[in-house]
Design a protein around this motif. Structure first.
Motif, PDB file in Angstrom:
ATOM      1  N   SER A 221      14.715  16.321  -0.372  1.00 27.33           N
ATOM      2  CA  SER A 221      13.853  17.420  -0.789  1.00 27.33           C
ATOM      3  C   SER A 221      13.387  17.272  -2.228  1.00 27.33           C
ATOM      4  CB  SER A 221      14.596  18.757  -0.630  1.00 27.33           C
ATOM      5  OG  SER A 221      15.825  18.723  -1.331  1.00 27.33           O
ATOM      6  N   ALA A 222      13.824  16.193  -2.886  1.00 29.14           N
ATOM      7  CA  ALA A 222      13.456  15.951  -4.282  1.00 29.14           C
ATOM      8  C   ALA A 222      13.682  14.484  -4.589  1.00 29.14           C
ATOM      9  CB  ALA A 222      14.295  16.827  -5.208  1.00 29.14           C
ATOM     10  N   PRO A 223      13.073  13.978  -5.672  1.00 26.67           N
ATOM     11  CA  PRO A 223      13.321  12.587  -6.073  1.00 26.67           C
ATOM     12  C   PRO A 223      14.788  12.365  -6.446  1.00 26.67           C
ATOM     13  CG  PRO A 223      11.385  13.493  -7.175  1.00 26.67           C
ATOM     14  CD  PRO A 223      12.092  14.636  -6.525  1.00 26.67           C
ATOM     15  N   GLY A 224      15.227  11.101  -6.380  1.00 23.87           N
ATOM     16  CA  GLY A 224      16.540  10.740  -6.874  1.00 23.87           C
ATOM     17  C   GLY A 224      17.695  11.069  -5.955  1.00 23.87           C
ATOM     18  N   GLN A 225      17.407  11.371  -4.658  1.00 23.29           N
ATOM     19  CA  GLN A 225      18.478  11.728  -3.737  1.00 23.29           C
ATOM     20  C   GLN A 225      18.845  10.599  -2.779  1.00 23.29           C
ATOM     21  OE1 GLN A 225      16.855  15.284  -1.924  1.00 23.29           O
ATOM     22  NE2 GLN A 225      17.850  16.601  -3.421  1.00 23.29           N
ATOM     23  N   MET A 226      18.192   9.432  -2.898  1.00 22.95           N
ATOM     24  CA  MET A 226      18.562   8.300  -2.063  1.00 22.95           C
ATOM     25  C   MET A 226      20.017   7.918  -2.352  1.00 22.95           C
ATOM     26  SD  MET A 226      15.765   7.432  -0.351  1.00 22.95           S
ATOM     27  CE  MET A 226      15.879   5.698   0.079  1.00 22.95           C
ATOM     28  N   THR A 227      20.762   7.559  -1.304  1.00 22.02           N
ATOM     29  CA  THR A 227      22.182   7.243  -1.486  1.00 22.02           C
ATOM     30  C   THR A 227      22.369   6.044  -2.401  1.00 22.02           C
ATOM     31  OG1 THR A 227      22.699   8.148   0.681  1.00 22.02           O
ATOM     32  CG2 THR A 227      24.331   6.671  -0.305  1.00 22.02           C
ATOM     33  N   SER A 228      21.605   4.954  -2.154  1.00 25.54           N
ATOM     34  CA  SER A 228      21.670   3.780  -3.015  1.00 25.54           C
ATOM     35  C   SER A 228      20.477   3.802  -3.955  1.00 25.54           C
ATOM     36  CB  SER A 228      21.657   2.489  -2.180  1.00 25.54           C
ATOM     37  OG  SER A 228      21.684   1.359  -3.036  1.00 25.54           O
ATOM     38  N   HIS A 229      20.749   3.914  -5.243  1.00 29.06           N
ATOM     39  CA  HIS A 229      19.676   4.132  -6.210  1.00 29.06           C
ATOM     40  C   HIS A 229      20.200   3.725  -7.578  1.00 29.06           C
ATOM     41  CE1 HIS A 229      15.720   5.764  -6.707  1.00 29.06           C
ATOM     42  NE2 HIS A 229      16.070   6.723  -7.522  1.00 29.06           N
ATOM     43  N   GLY A 300      28.397  14.730 -17.725  1.00 31.69           N
ATOM     44  CA  GLY A 300      29.183  13.802 -16.914  1.00 31.69           C
ATOM     45  C   GLY A 300      28.862  13.916 -15.440  1.00 31.69           C
ATOM     46  N   LEU A 301      28.481  15.106 -14.984  1.00 29.27           N
ATOM     47  CA  LEU A 301      28.086  15.299 -13.586  1.00 29.27           C
ATOM     48  C   LEU A 301      26.884  14.416 -13.248  1.00 29.27           C
ATOM     49  CD1 LEU A 301      28.620  17.105 -11.025  1.00 29.27           C
ATOM     50  CD2 LEU A 301      26.835  18.608 -11.905  1.00 29.27           C
ATOM     51  N   ALA A 302      25.888  14.390 -14.128  1.00 34.42           N
ATOM     52  CA  ALA A 302      24.692  13.573 -13.893  1.00 34.42           C
ATOM     53  C   ALA A 302      24.996  12.085 -14.047  1.00 34.42           C
ATOM     54  CB  ALA A 302      23.579  13.981 -14.859  1.00 34.42           C
ATOM     55  N   ILE A 303      25.819  11.729 -15.050  1.00 29.93           N
ATOM     56  CA  ILE A 303      26.167  10.319 -15.248  1.00 29.93           C
ATOM     57  C   ILE A 303      26.898   9.780 -14.019  1.00 29.93           C
ATOM     58  CG2 ILE A 303      27.560   8.722 -16.623  1.00 29.93           C
ATOM     59  CD1 ILE A 303      27.077  10.651 -19.021  1.00 29.93           C
ATOM     60  N   ASN A 304      27.858  10.542 -13.516  1.00 33.39           N
ATOM     61  CA  ASN A 304      28.602  10.095 -12.338  1.00 33.39           C
ATOM     62  C   ASN A 304      27.729  10.047 -11.095  1.00 33.39           C
ATOM     63  OD1 ASN A 304      31.237   9.537 -13.328  1.00 33.39           O
ATOM     64  ND2 ASN A 304      31.598  11.721 -13.594  1.00 33.39           N
ATOM     65  N   ASP A 305      26.774  10.963 -10.988  1.00 36.08           N
ATOM     66  CA  ASP A 305      25.826  10.908  -9.869  1.00 36.08           C
ATOM     67  C   ASP A 305      25.073   9.585  -9.866  1.00 36.08           C
ATOM     68  OD1 ASP A 305      23.932  12.328  -7.770  1.00 36.08           O
ATOM     69  OD2 ASP A 305      22.606  11.549  -9.339  1.00 36.08           O
ATOM     70  N   ARG A 306      24.559   9.168 -11.044  1.00 34.67           N
ATOM     71  CA  ARG A 306      23.812   7.909 -11.127  1.00 34.67           C
ATOM     72  C   ARG A 306      24.726   6.723 -10.836  1.00 34.67           C
ATOM     73  NH1 ARG A 306      21.374  12.024 -11.842  1.00 34.67           N
ATOM     74  NH2 ARG A 306      19.375  12.201 -12.914  1.00 34.67           N
ATOM     75  N   LEU A 307      25.952   6.777 -11.349  1.00 29.04           N
ATOM     76  CA  LEU A 307      26.875   5.669 -11.143  1.00 29.04           C
ATOM     77  C   LEU A 307      27.289   5.541  -9.673  1.00 29.04           C
ATOM     78  CD1 LEU A 307      29.106   5.998 -14.329  1.00 29.04           C
ATOM     79  CD2 LEU A 307      27.570   4.094 -13.757  1.00 29.04           C
ATOM     80  N   ARG A 308      27.513   6.658  -9.004  1.00 26.60           N
ATOM     81  CA  ARG A 308      27.873   6.585  -7.573  1.00 26.60           C
ATOM     82  C   ARG A 308      26.736   5.988  -6.762  1.00 26.60           C
ATOM     83  NH1 ARG A 308      30.906  11.384  -8.791  1.00 26.60           N
ATOM     84  NH2 ARG A 308      29.064  12.708  -8.524  1.00 26.60           N
ATOM     85  N   ARG A 309      25.511   6.328  -7.104  1.00 25.50           N
ATOM     86  CA  ARG A 309      24.365   5.769  -6.377  1.00 25.50           C
ATOM     87  C   ARG A 309      24.185   4.277  -6.715  1.00 25.50           C
ATOM     88  NH1 ARG A 309      21.734  10.155  -4.044  1.00 25.50           N
ATOM     89  NH2 ARG A 309      22.365  12.127  -4.976  1.00 25.50           N
ATOM     90  N   ALA A 310      24.468   3.916  -7.963  1.00 25.17           N
ATOM     91  CA  ALA A 310      24.389   2.501  -8.352  1.00 25.17           C
ATOM     92  C   ALA A 310      25.447   1.665  -7.624  1.00 25.17           C
ATOM     93  CB  ALA A 310      24.562   2.362  -9.864  1.00 25.17           C
ATOM     94  N   ALA A 311      26.578   2.305  -7.326  1.00 18.63           N
ATOM     95  CA  ALA A 311      27.678   1.592  -6.675  1.00 18.63           C
ATOM     96  C   ALA A 311      27.641   1.654  -5.155  1.00 18.63           C
ATOM     97  CB  ALA A 311      29.015   2.171  -7.171  1.00 18.63           C
ATOM     98  N   ALA A 312      26.711   2.451  -4.597  1.00 15.73           N
ATOM     99  CA  ALA A 312      26.668   2.654  -3.143  1.00 15.73           C
ATOM    100  C   ALA A 312      26.283   1.358  -2.424  1.00 15.73           C
ATOM    101  CB  ALA A 312      25.671   3.759  -2.800  1.00 15.73           C
ATOM    102  N   PRO A 313      26.710   1.201  -1.171  1.00 18.59           N
ATOM    103  CA  PRO A 313      26.280   0.027  -0.392  1.00 18.59           C
ATOM    104  C   PRO A 313      24.764  -0.047  -0.312  1.00 18.59           C
ATOM    105  CG  PRO A 313      28.022   1.223   0.735  1.00 18.59           C
ATOM    106  CD  PRO A 313      27.602   2.074  -0.425  1.00 18.59           C
ATOM    107  N   ARG A 314      24.223  -1.256  -0.426  1.00 16.53           N
ATOM    108  CA  ARG A 314      22.767  -1.444  -0.420  1.00 16.53           C
ATOM    109  C   ARG A 314      22.288  -1.870   0.941  1.00 16.53           C
ATOM    110  NH1 ARG A 314      23.306  -4.186  -6.139  1.00 16.53           N
ATOM    111  NH2 ARG A 314      24.466  -2.484  -7.100  1.00 16.53           N
ATOM    112  N   ASP A 315      21.067  -1.462   1.268  1.00 17.83           N
ATOM    113  CA  ASP A 315      20.478  -1.847   2.551  1.00 17.83           C
ATOM    114  C   ASP A 315      20.163  -3.344   2.569  1.00 17.83           C
ATOM    115  OD1 ASP A 315      20.636   0.755   3.367  1.00 17.83           O
ATOM    116  OD2 ASP A 315      18.597   1.219   2.662  1.00 17.83           O
TER     117      ASP A 315
END
Length: 315
Positions: A221-229, A300-315
């Motif tokens: 529903s908004a940008p930046g919500q893809m799991t791997s990012h 830290g909430l936003a930093i961890n959000d970006r880091l979790r997406r950076a670490a997510a499995p990639r397609d």
């Protein structure tokens, strides 16, 4: 077709050239206080389609429209009391509001990915403000990087990912915040769609209410919500106390590391350094990047959000 990407200075000639490119349907990367955006005329279907093409971005992932003021924003979205409260408190600044789009908005439907809402914000960066004022129209601008990769906080980062794919980069120096905008949905009750440069606690204080949180895996529903990012080329390992063999390490606080987000454990400094450090270690050819634990409070909430997406499995 490979383009000759121009580097424009933030002066009279640079603004004039950038506006001419936008008017013609071309793409210009512009600095904001958060990250560099990849800008195109939000009313021009072809320009918006080229944003998706240049980034390799899925077309079901909506874009943020940038405008110079709240008064201009009101001409594109249905305004509300909550929108007025947040715009008065945080615009210009690192906050995006998602509101019902007006029937007469004239925005390309590609921008909203077919949704009945529009993500819109007023950036604080003086170069972005000047360009928006001179251009006189809404600019759709996701982060200026190949889709899913690390967001750019300097003109050099933009060129590393998009050179030859876009017409120009308007160089405004390094971004101050270094972390994308917080996105708040206001189509119904207030919901945190993406944590970012304005902490959720500060927003809740302004609204005098608790925010709902977007459920991971729910419809985009908004940008930046893809799991791997926000991903570097290297695999990312989170909450690391020490580096493993072959890894480079990004630290936080008093730790042994290759680069430190903030030796003083300052979350604002850490947010500003996050993408810059990921870029730097990626450029060194790291095969693995370990990251120290980051407190899950404030920015830290936003930093961890970006880091979790950076670490997510990639397609």
């Amino acid at each position: 077709m490979k383009l000759e990407t121009e580097i424009l200075q933030a002066d009279h000639g640079g603004y004039g050239r950038a506006c001419a490119i936008l008017v013609s349907g071309g793409l210009v990367s512009l600095p904001t206080e958060t990250v560099y955006g990849l800008g195109g005329d939000a009313r021009n279907d072809r320009a918006v389609a080229r944003i998706f093409e240049a980034k390799g971005r899925p077309q079901f992932n909506p874009l943020i429209v940038h405008v110079p003021s709240a008064e201009v924003a009101k001409t594109y979205v249905e305004w509300s009391h909550e929108a007025e409260v947040l715009a008065s408190a945080f615009w210009p600044g690192a906050m995006t509001l998602v509101l019902p789009i007006r029937s007469d908005a004239g925005i390309s439907p590609l921008v909203s990915a077919g949704l009945s809402t529009l993500a819109i914000r007023v950036p604080a960066h003086p170069v972005a403000q000047e360009l928006l004022e001179q251009f006189g129209g809404p600019v759709a601008a996701p982060s200026a990087n190949p889709s899913g990769r690390i967001s750019p906080t300097t003109a050099a980062h933009v060129l590393a990912g998009l050179n030859g794919r876009i017409e120009a980069v308007l160089d405004g120096g390094a971004c101050d915040v270094g972390l994308e905008s917080t996105i708040i949905g206001l189509a119904d009750d207030a919901i945190l769609l993406r944590p970012g440069g304005v902490p959720a606690e500060v927003i809740e204080a302004a609204l005098q209410m608790k925010l709902r949180h977007h459920a991971e895996g729910a419809q985009l529903s908004a940008p930046g919500q893809m799991t791997s990012h926000y991903a570097p080329g290297a695999a990312v390992r989170l909450n690391a106390e020490v580096r493993m063999t072959g890894e480079l390490m990004i630290g936080f606080g008093d730790v042994d590391c290759d680069l430190n987000l903030s030796a003083a454990s300052d979350l604002t400094e850490a947010a500003a350094n996050l993408f810059h450090h990921l870029h730097a270690l990626d450029a060194k050819g790291a095969t693995g990047i370990a990251v120290s634990p980051i407190p899950e409070v404030g920015l830290g909430l936003a930093i961890n959000d970006r880091l979790r997406r950076a670490a997510a499995p990639r397609d």
